[in-house]
Motif scaffolding. Structure first.
Motif: not given
Length: 498
Positions: A361-376
């Motif tokens: 995975c590229t850093p962008e793909q990792i960020h996009r994958y993890r950002s599916k979970l919201s902070g709240p």
């Protein structure tokens, strides 16, 4: 004439009125009409009831028959109305006495030959019939389920003729005695999982205080195995919890199996499940997966693969322990106090940080994958645990770890301390109770201030960290929260940064 029929939605935690079946034989052309917002399966009762009465050699009135299902603004579903409609027609036409009907509740589906078939919601109806102090006439196939209500007079019947013979003073229906079945223990044991002592310790803390857990690790490291064994760490439910669980499952599409009495629910919906499947819905509203996990465990594997709206719908029940479903013409409130166990990979391919396999995975793909979970949503999950890949010697080792029974014993002892001290588990503490029971000494306050500054924890996260620290202290048998207890709780919060 009219008969009362309990609504299958009148169960613990759900407000629903009774449904009364009123049968009127009037002048005019012969016809059979059902009014009161009947669904298709209720409208089809006309043909089932007519055939059952004819097969039992009763006279079907050649008059205009109007069946009113009150209240008129409540949608009626399920085939449970067949039996009370048939009894109402017989009583209205004078073929059956009316005097004793007020002391009974009737429910059941009729076959064309007059046999009574099982229906959904028998346990919930039996609970309500018990509160009304009425005998409950139910199909024989549902008798064991209904008898679990305890002290309810359940009268199982196999056919319409059996019910009529009982009401006419002939052969009486034998009450089904309330016999609590043996509680079924889970066949999955924690010692099946090799290694992962840190993850096992986190699950023990989560079970003791009712805290949510997020397991993060590469594929095949044992996340699902750990989650599947989590319900076995929980102490048996109380009588009230068992009643609530049985009532909720009774009105679900799957129904309730009496062999599951006293077992903690374990629900593991697929990641393709919709928001409606998770929280419930429909017309009339029915409980979803989070309510069916009430009193037990909800396991969400591959957490980022769930739809965003489905995950965000979990935020309210994680805080309140219930879910409110509002529709244009209907509002329902279902209990949903569950323990959330979630699992995810560290990245899309799953091998980020793996000791031997390379992440693609590229850093962008990792960020996009993890950002599916919201902070709240993440803020409401108390423990975040890394489940790394095991070394080869650990995988091939035959040594067994600690079993579920030993862990469950410590969990039960910690819960007894919590209930005796504050009347609730630590995971359910409000702000006022937190200040009374989760006090910190000077050293612990300093450590918490450092964590707040370095980790940027929210006010909710600080609240949850103190609750987890209280649970760690309870497992250690300590009356006060010490620095080491707070440090362990903070480590669970920062163990896997997302």
């Amino acid at each position: 004439m009219s008969l009362a029929l309990v609504s299958s939605r009148a169960l613990a935690g759900i407000e629903a009125p009774e449904v009364a079946v009123e049968v009127h034989l009037g002048p005019g052309l012969p016809g059979f009409h059902i009014v009161g917002l009947p669904e298709a399966e209720v409208r089809e009762a006309k043909d089932r009831v007519r055939a059952a009465l004819n097969h039992a050699h009763f006279d079907f009135p050649q008059r205009r028959i109007t069946v009113n299902l009150a209240p008129a603004d409540l949608p009626k579903d399920s085939s449970r109305f067949d039996l009370p409609i048939a009894i109402g027609i017989l009583a209205a036409s004078g073929q059956l006495g009316r005097c004793a009907l007020a002391s009974y509740e009737f429910a059941g589906e009729l076959s064309l030959s007059g046999e009574l078939r099982p229906m959904r919601g028998a346990f919930a109806m039996a609970l309500h019939a018990k509160r009304l102090q009425r005998a409950f006439v139910v199909p024989a196939a549902n008798a064991d389920e209904a008898a679990l209500a305890g002290h309810a007079q359940v009268l199982p019947a196999r056919s319409l003729l059996d019910v009529c013979a009982h009401l006419a003073g002939g052969r009486a229906l034998e009450p089904r005695a309330a016999a609590e079945p043996a509680r079924r223990a889970s066949g999955l044991d924690l010692n099946d999982v090799k290694g992962h002592s840190a993850a096992k310790r986190a699950l023990e803390v989560a079970a003791a205080g009712e805290h949510g857990v997020l397991l993060i690790g590469p594929p095949g490291t044992g996340k699902s195995m750990l989650a599947a064994r989590f319900a076995g760490l929980l102490p048996p439910p109380s009588e009230l919890e068992a009643l609530e669980v049985a009532a909720l499952h009774s009105v679900s599409s799957q129904g309730f199996d009496s062999a599951d009495w006293g077992a903690r629910p374990f629900r593991a919906p697929h990641h393709s499940a919709s928001s409606r499947a998770l929280v419930g819905g429909g017309n009339p509203p029915r409980p979803g997966e989070i309510s069916l996990a009430h009193g037990g465990v909800l396991f969400l594997d591959e957490l980022p693969e769930f739809a965003r709206d489905a995950l965000e719908a979990l935020r309210e029940p994680l805080e309140t322990g219930c879910i409110s479903i509002a529709r244009a013409a209907r509002h329902a409130r279902f209990p949903a106090r569950f323990l959330l166990i979630a699992a995810m990979n560290p990245c899309r391919c799953g091998y980020l940080g793996h000791p031997s396999l390379r992440c693609r995975c590229t850093p962008e793909q990792i960020h996009r994958y993890r950002s599916k979970l919201s902070g709240p949503l993440l803020d409401r999950i108390d423990l975040r645990i890394e489940v790394p890949a095991l070394a080869h010697d650990e995988i091939l080792s035959s040594s067994a770890g600690e079993g579920s029974a030993a862990v469950r014993k410590r969990v039960a002892a910690a819960r007894r301390r919590q209930i005796g001290r504050q009347g609730a588990t630590n995971g359910r503490l409000g702000p006022a109770a937190l200040e009374r029971h989760c006090t910190l000494d000077a050293a612990a306050k300093q450590l918490l201030a450092q964590a707040l500054e370095q980790l940027g924890l929210s006010a909710r996260a600080i609240h949850r960290v103190r609750c987890v620290a209280r649970t760690v202290a309870d497992l250690a048998g300590e009356a006060a929260i010490r620095v080491e207890h707070l440090a362990e709780a903070i480590q669970y919060r920062r163990g896997a940064r997302l």
